[in-house]
Design an enzyme around this catalytic site. Structure first.
Site, short mmCIF file in Angstrom:
data_model
loop_
_atom_site.label_atom_id
_atom_site.label_comp_id
_atom_site.label_asym_id
_atom_site.label_seq_id
_atom_site.Cartn_x
_atom_site.Cartn_y
_atom_site.Cartn_z
N SER A 668 -19.59 3.47 -8.22
CA SER A 668 -19.71 2.04 -7.98
C SER A 668 -19.73 1.28 -9.31
O SER A 668 -18.74 1.30 -10.03
CB SER A 668 -20.96 1.77 -7.14
OG SER A 668 -20.98 0.46 -6.64
N ASP A 741 -14.44 2.03 2.60
CA ASP A 741 -15.55 1.52 1.80
C ASP A 741 -16.18 0.30 2.48
O ASP A 741 -15.49 -0.63 2.88
CB ASP A 741 -15.06 1.14 0.40
CG ASP A 741 -16.19 0.96 -0.61
OD1 ASP A 741 -17.14 0.22 -0.30
OD2 ASP A 741 -16.11 1.55 -1.69
N HIS A 775 -18.79 3.71 1.24
CA HIS A 775 -19.03 3.61 -0.20
C HIS A 775 -19.65 4.88 -0.77
O HIS A 775 -19.31 5.32 -1.86
CB HIS A 775 -19.93 2.41 -0.48
CG HIS A 775 -20.04 2.06 -1.93
ND1 HIS A 775 -18.95 1.69 -2.69
CD2 HIS A 775 -21.11 2.00 -2.76
CE1 HIS A 775 -19.35 1.42 -3.92
NE2 HIS A 775 -20.64 1.61 -3.99
#
Length: 809
Positions: A668, A741, A775
């Protein structure tokens, strides 16, 4: 670009075309750990007599992750069961109840192959409730301490996050959100559009961050109504008939008053938004009798599409409406005094109100707070603790208020909430007889019990203390002693003499222990095993070093089992990090030794690379500091380079890291960091970037800790974007992204466009898309694939001692 299955796009000296492949199994040492049963989780009963021990399901299969889901209003749901999608659920598979006094265990007789979630104790501690998954529906089960499980309600509607039920305070039954049996079949989607989709703005500012899974058309709106509409039903435990409390509606939240006489509800309404998730939809908050008769509407709020982009921006009117936990039926809420704009120059930004049943008198002002209201911890008429916070300065205020004498708030402390060393902890809260969380007072009622991390440079040593409610210094009653890390889980008596803790050390897995304050031998309650004994000989230590400007930094250095620096020499090393923003360099430079923590990797953890001969510098400090009101991100790249240089120098100086075989990675915002470091330094031979965002023009209304918009800080957005400097990235970079995601700002297109930019500029890059993954990747197959890819990439470009250029060729 839609990619079938798992696509590996590898650009090197010779062009390689995209091709579907099968999933790889992680290296055997990693796969064996992943495939072992995970450690159970536990929950203590409100009366502190019983421990519930839950068996957890291992990583789900990609088949389960690939079941049809609906993405509506920012949520992901399973249309087959009307519950949360697989990606949002941690399933439990077994339950044992253990008597804390005798240690006697009773295994609960659950249906074969059951998966359940949302388990909670009844207020009297005699039962547990849970939501069990069937093939086409969710069922509410209750479990008694003798191990019997009984179905209580069918067709639970769990589309909204959180538990779809709440216990009544007297434990006689529950309020349950169920599916309307008259709703019929799901709305069918026409293949012929009814017309264009038109959105219009009339000049009013309506900025929105980049959200995932939003409504997109009229059919989405119809689906949202269909799946999220539910009824609130009262279900007794004695076998009596269920009774309707609230008819079909979008009941996003509900809670029962401590005396059991009233019901607080939140109901979403139209018009919906295609730019914002459901939490911003028009909302009606009201209170009814427990039978469902309306008593008072607290607020009927319109669509919240006019908020400033600042993190402390909020809606106008009542918000965060909740029951005062220590009173029979008193509502509390906050209202902005600044119109919801934290930049407004006002002496107080929020006002807190209370209103007691029967809710026909005017609300009473409880207190005004300087910044944005964060929380209230309730005690009794004489003491409640109110907390506010200011994002821009990272400041926190704590106030003492006396609900019996509203209007005044006594400031107890002001602190930087990122300050680990100065953290006084928070009062210990436990469920009262009604099942509501309240602070625990000392027997003399002059103080409340407080627990905290006890962070020091030498380590974190959780503590139990007494905090005078009149103000003044805390008194430590009990503190964890080395080599243990032992947070307090519960008080087992009113005096705080016997406490339940969760004890661990670097070599001992976490287990629950009963400690006697003031002395006495601890008694171990659980015996949960080491989930990955292969890691027992891995070594770790906290290392400290300094940035070029003198700022102290630290990280946790792991080395493989049996490694000896003098004998074995420097190792290929992975730095895995995640930057953080600060306003105070003294706080940014704090070091807390992790030597007393038990660490075993799970899921897609980078620590698995220790089994493959790599050293890992985990979470090396990457502070980005903005002092005296300066914006941290305006010097992001410069500070990031200095942070990374100091970390590399430190592991090389110790003789553990090989300067010529360094890799950097992150997930991330850590992936964003990785690409920036490869673009702006030559410290690393390769990088691994998972689920990142690389082009900040695609997140123009703020990102991470950045509150300014692209138009307010165009140079910063441009300079922070590694996409801008894709032509400078020469070291091999592995991009991995979940194909589904669900995180704000990290749309898969971020990696798609970054791959295209790198490929077009001749970089050595591989792009891996994990189908149907969010994610954070969850499926067993995707997890093993991720770890195989990471190992393969580092084995190709970092581990060899010959130059990386030769490896690439």
């Amino acid at each position: 670009m839609r990619l079938p299955l798992l696509c590996l796009l590898l650009a090197s000296a010779s062009p390689v075309l995209a091709a579907p492949t099968s999933y790889h199994r992680a290296p055997d040492a990693i796969a064996r750990i992943l495939e072992a049963p995970p450690t159970p989780t536990v929950a203590v009963s409100p009366d502190h007599k019983t421990l519930a021990i839950f068996d957890r399901e291992n990583l789900p299969t990609i088949a389960n992750m690939s079941k049809p889901i609906l993405r509506l209003g920012g949520f992901r749901i399973d249309p087959a069961t009307n519950g949360q999608a697989e990606v949002r659920t941690q399933w439990l598979t077994g339950l044992t109840v253990q008597d804390l006094a005798t240690g006697r265990k009773t295994m609960v007789a659950l249906p074969a192959g059951v998966r359940f979630t949302s388990a909670s104790w009844s207020p009297d501690g005699k039962r547990l409730a849970m939501v069990a998954q069937g093939a086409d529906a969710l069922t509410l089960l209750t479990v008694t301490l003798d191990g019997k499980a009984t179905p209580l309600a069918q067709h639970i509607n769990a589309a909204f996050p959180g538990r779809p039920y709440e216990w009544l305070p007297d434990s006689s039954g529950l309020i349950v959100r169920t599916i309307d049996p008259a709703r019929g079949a799901p709305p069918a989607e026409s293949t012929t559009p009814a017309g264009p989709i038109v959105q219009e703005s009339n000049g009013r500012r309506s900025a929105a961050r980049t959200y995932e899974d939003l409504l997109g058309d009229a059919h989405d709106e119809a689906l949202f109504d269909y799946y999220f509409t539910g009824m609130l039903t009262r279900v007794p435990l004695d076998g009596g008939a269920a009774t309707l409390v609230k008819p079909a509606g979008l009941w996003s939240d509900f809670s029962v008053s401590p005396d059991g006489r009233y019901l607080l509800t939140e109901r979403l309404k139209r018009p919906y938004s295609y730019l914002l998730p459901a939490g911003y939809f028009p909302t009606e908050i009201g209170v009814s009798t427990i039978a469902g008769q309306p008593v008072r509407t607290i607020v009927d709020r319109p669509l919240a599409d006019d908020l400033p982009v600042d993190f402390d921006a909020t809606v106008k009117g009542p918000r965060e409406v909740a029951w005062r936990a220590d009173a029979p039926a008193t509502l509390s809420w906050a209202e902005a005094l600044d119109g919801g704009d934290p930049k407004a120059n006002v002496p107080f930004h929020d006002r807190l109100f209370v209103q007691a049943a029967p809710f026909d008198a005017a609300p009473t002002r409880l207190a005004d707070v300087a910044k944005r209201y964060a929380a209230t911890m309730w005690g009794d008429d004489g003491f409640a603790l109110v907390v506010d916070r200011d994002w821009k300065t990272r400041t926190e205020h704590r106030y003492a208020v006396a609900p019996a004498h509203p209007g005044e708030a006594k400031l107890l402390l002001t602190r930087n909430y990122q300050d680990q060393y100065g953290d006084p902890g928070f009062p210990l809260t436990e469920a009262n007889a009604a099942g509501k969380p309240v602070m625990r007072f000392t027997p003399d009622h002059k103080a409340v019990f407080v627990t905290g991390e006890g962070a020091t440079k030498a380590g974190a040593f959780p503590f139990l203390a007494r905090m005078p409610i009149a103000g003044g210094e805390q008194t430590r009653l009990w503190t964890t002693r080395a080599p243990y890390y032992e947070p307090v889980a519960a008080l087992l008596d009113d005096s705080g003499h016997r406490i339940l803790t969760r004890r661990e050390s670097a070599t001992m897995p976490p287990n629950y222990v009963i400690e006697t304050v003031g002395g006495g031998k601890p008694r171990q309650v659980t015996d949960l095993p080491d989930p990955a004994p292969a890691f027992a000989r891995v070594t770790k230590r906290t290392i400290t070093y300094a940035r070029a400007d003198g700022l102290p930094l630290s990280g946790t250095l792991y080395t493989p089992a049996g490694y000896d620096a003098k004998r074995d020499g420097p190792l290929p090393t992975l730095l895995w990090a995640y930057p953080a923003e600060y306003t105070d360099p003294k706080v940014a430079g704090q070091t807390v030794d992790e030597g007393n923590r038990f660490v075993r990797p799970r899921g897609i953890s980078h620590l698995f690379l220790l089994t493959q001969g790599y050293a890992v510098l985990d979470d090396p400090a990457m502070p980005i500091i903005g002092e005296n009101g300066a914006e941290p991100n305006d010097t992001y790249v410069k500070q990031l380079r200095e942070d990374a240089q100091a970390a590399v120098d430190a592991v090389v100086k110790l003789g553990v890291g090989d300067r010529d075989r360094m890799a950097v990675g992150g997930h991330s915002y850590g992936a964003f960091m990785t690409a920036n470091l490869l673009a702006h330094t030559d410290l690393f031979r390769a990088g691994i970037a998972r689920s990142g965002a690389y082009n900040r023009t695609l997140t123009p209304f703020g990102f991470q800790a950045e509150q300014r918009t692209y138009w307010q800080a165009t140079p910063t957005y441009t300079e922070m974007s590694p996409f801008t400097y894709a032509d400078r990235i020469k070291a091999p970079i592995l991009l991995i992204h979940g194909g589904a995601d669900d995180n704000s700002g990290t749309f898969p297109i971020q990696s798609e466009r970054m791959y295209a930019a790198l490929k077009g500029n001749g970089a050595t890059v591989r792009y891996v898309v994990l189908p149907n993954e969010p994610h954070g990747y969850r499926a067993m197959e995707s997890t093993q694939e991720t770890l195989w890819q990471m190992t393969d990439w580092l084995d190709r470009y970092v581990k060899p001692t010959r130059p990386a250029q030769a490896v690439a060729k």
